[in-house]
Enzyme design. Structure first.
Site, PDB file in Angstrom:
ATOM      1  N   ARG A  75      52.532  38.265  43.415  1.00 56.86           N
ATOM      2  CA  ARG A  75      53.408  38.239  44.585  1.00 56.86           C
ATOM      3  C   ARG A  75      54.725  38.989  44.407  1.00 56.86           C
ATOM      4  NH1 ARG A  75      50.283  33.864  44.115  1.00 56.86           N
ATOM      5  NH2 ARG A  75      49.173  33.338  46.023  1.00 56.86           N
ATOM      6  N   HIS A 100      48.944  40.853  45.776  1.00 53.97           N
ATOM      7  CA  HIS A 100      47.879  41.720  45.258  1.00 53.97           C
ATOM      8  C   HIS A 100      47.802  43.077  45.963  1.00 53.97           C
ATOM      9  CE1 HIS A 100      46.648  38.493  42.715  1.00 53.97           C
ATOM     10  NE2 HIS A 100      45.855  37.851  43.547  1.00 53.97           N
ATOM     11  N   HIS A 171      40.503  40.928  38.586  1.00 54.53           N
ATOM     12  CA  HIS A 171      40.530  39.590  39.177  1.00 54.53           C
ATOM     13  C   HIS A 171      39.140  38.938  39.168  1.00 54.53           C
ATOM     14  CE1 HIS A 171      41.735  36.319  41.813  1.00 54.53           C
ATOM     15  NE2 HIS A 171      42.952  36.798  41.909  1.00 54.53           N
ATOM     16  N   GLU A 301      44.069  36.244  34.928  1.00 54.62           N
ATOM     17  CA  GLU A 301      44.513  37.590  35.284  1.00 54.62           C
ATOM     18  C   GLU A 301      45.715  37.993  34.445  1.00 54.62           C
ATOM     19  OE1 GLU A 301      45.622  37.076  39.468  1.00 54.62           O
ATOM     20  OE2 GLU A 301      44.467  35.242  39.292  1.00 54.62           O
TER      21      GLU A 301
HETATM   22  C1  BGC Z   1      46.509  33.964  43.251  1.00 48.02           C
HETATM   23  C2  BGC Z   1      46.092  32.856  44.183  1.00 48.02           C
HETATM   24  C3  BGC Z   1      45.259  33.459  45.285  1.00 48.02           C
HETATM   25  C4  BGC Z   1      44.086  34.156  44.670  1.00 48.02           C
HETATM   26  C5  BGC Z   1      43.275  34.875  45.712  1.00 48.02           C
HETATM   27  C6  BGC Z   1      45.266  34.540  42.681  1.00 48.02           C
HETATM   28  O1  BGC Z   1      45.599  35.554  41.800  1.00 48.02           O
HETATM   29  O2  BGC Z   1      47.396  33.528  42.258  1.00 48.02           O
HETATM   30  O3  BGC Z   1      47.206  32.216  44.725  1.00 48.02           O
HETATM   31  O4  BGC Z   1      44.826  32.469  46.175  1.00 48.02           O
HETATM   32  O5  BGC Z   1      44.511  35.086  43.732  1.00 48.02           O
HETATM   33  O6  BGC Z   1      41.972  34.922  45.349  1.00 48.02           O
END
Ligand code: BGC
Length: 338
Positions: A75, A100, A171, A301
């Protein structure tokens, strides 16, 4: 009438790499890991990386499953930051915040396949100046390579033509049982981190670091994820990893106690976002057609810390022309006892 392609009329490529122990499938949409099959001691194989039945499912479902996240994974508060005295505004896709890489992050792009060997695949993406609000053209390459029978590496590099910020990761969501209709909360986890970042209700880091000692975030010794889940309020936090940023070092280990399968994660980055999913709808299914458990997978991650562009006290995400951003991630898989 045929349904319109979610890939703008283009066709994503699917490619695979294989060793004696692992078989990995990738897709050029999102430079994504689609599946990771691990050979079992009895000769069968089990997919331990969450994926959906059809490629067309990915753009709509938006969970970054297996994809490369960028230009900034995690974020950026209020979707803004300052760079060299100038305010930069980036695309807001989680309320007022940026997550992201924004509305059209790297997970939603069709990457070029620029190299394909027997043991490695390289994807490339050019993100133009102003893409999602970011300054400068960014040229990114991602190479997935099988290094040993049990070891998969993801090498992410990027260069720019103007000062910018960058934070790229993979991810994947893991469920080492291979059964995504089952919660992954029973997995055992170990993370080399003495501190983590407490967050506000929008998951933006609060000021300061918090020692893990005496909290639900202490994974210095392997612990069941489920044991302190309620106390943690849900795991979706950045862990401040021990060791030097830039040095490839083992930082975490995940084990399925039932099968004994495990993975060891190494990274050159400073932080690790540990997210135990809690959002998957049982209306969705995994590749094998089973309904997903809300906590079907664990995302580990590696990355720099969330909101670094607004936090001078965090490791820097700045990249300048002439520099090369490089992030190495390695996963080492073990099939468990035979
Ligand atoms: C975030 C989560 C988010 C997810 C989405 C993660 O990396 O920290 O808050 O909901 O990604 O798939």
């Amino acid at each position: 009438m045929p349904t319109p392609s979610p890939f703008n009329g283009q066709k994503p490529r699917i490619l695979s790499l294989q060793s004696e122990l692992i078989r990995a499938e990738f897709c050029s949409h999102g430079a994504r890991l689609l599946a990771l099959y691990l050979l079992n001691p009895d000769g069968s194989e089990t997919n331990i990386a969450l994926g959906f039945p059809q490629l067309e499912d990915y753009p709509a479902l938006d969970s970054y499953v297996g994809a490369i996240c960028g230009r900034y994974a995690n974020r950026i508060a209020q979707s803004r930051f300052e760079l060299d005295g100038q305010e930069i505004r980036v695309s807001a896709n989680e309320g007022a915040n940026h997550l992201h890489g924004g509305t059209e992050g790297f997970d939603r792009r069709l990457w070029d396949v620029v190299e394909l060997g027997s043991r490695s695949i390289t994807f490339a993406l050019t993100s133009p100046d102003g893409d999602q609000g970011y300054p400068g053209t960014l040229n990114t390459q991602v190479t997935y390579a099988i290094l040993d029978e049990d070891r998969l590496q993801c090498r992410i590099t990027a260069t720019c033509d103007r000062p910018t910020v960058v934070n790229l990761t993979n991810h994947a969501y893991w469920n080492l049982s291979g059964d995504f209709s089952r919660s992954a909360a029973d997995h055992l986890l170990q993370i080399d981190a003495d501190a983590y970042l407490p967050v506000d209700e929008q998951l933006i880091p609060l000021p300061g670091y918090r020692p893990v000692e005496g909290t639900a975030f202490d994974f210095r010794v392997e612990n069941s994820i489920g044991e302190r889940l309620a106390e943690s309020g849900g795991y979706d936090h950045n862990f401040c990893l021990d060791g030097e940023r830039g040095e490839l070092r083992p930082v975490a280990r995940l084990t399925d106690p039932e099968s004994g399968r495990s993975l060891r994660l190494s990274t050159t980055e400073a932080g690790l976002q540990f997210y135990l999913a809690r959002h998957f709808s049982p209306a969705l299914s995994s590749r094998d057609g089973k309904p997903l458990h809300p906590a079907a997978g664990i995302a580990l991650e590696p990355q720099t810390y969330p909101d670094s562009p607004n936090r001078p006290d965090f490791p820097s995400a700045r990249l300048s022309p002439g520099e090369v951003y490089e992030h190495l991630i390695e996963w080492r898989f073990s099939p468990g006892p035979g």
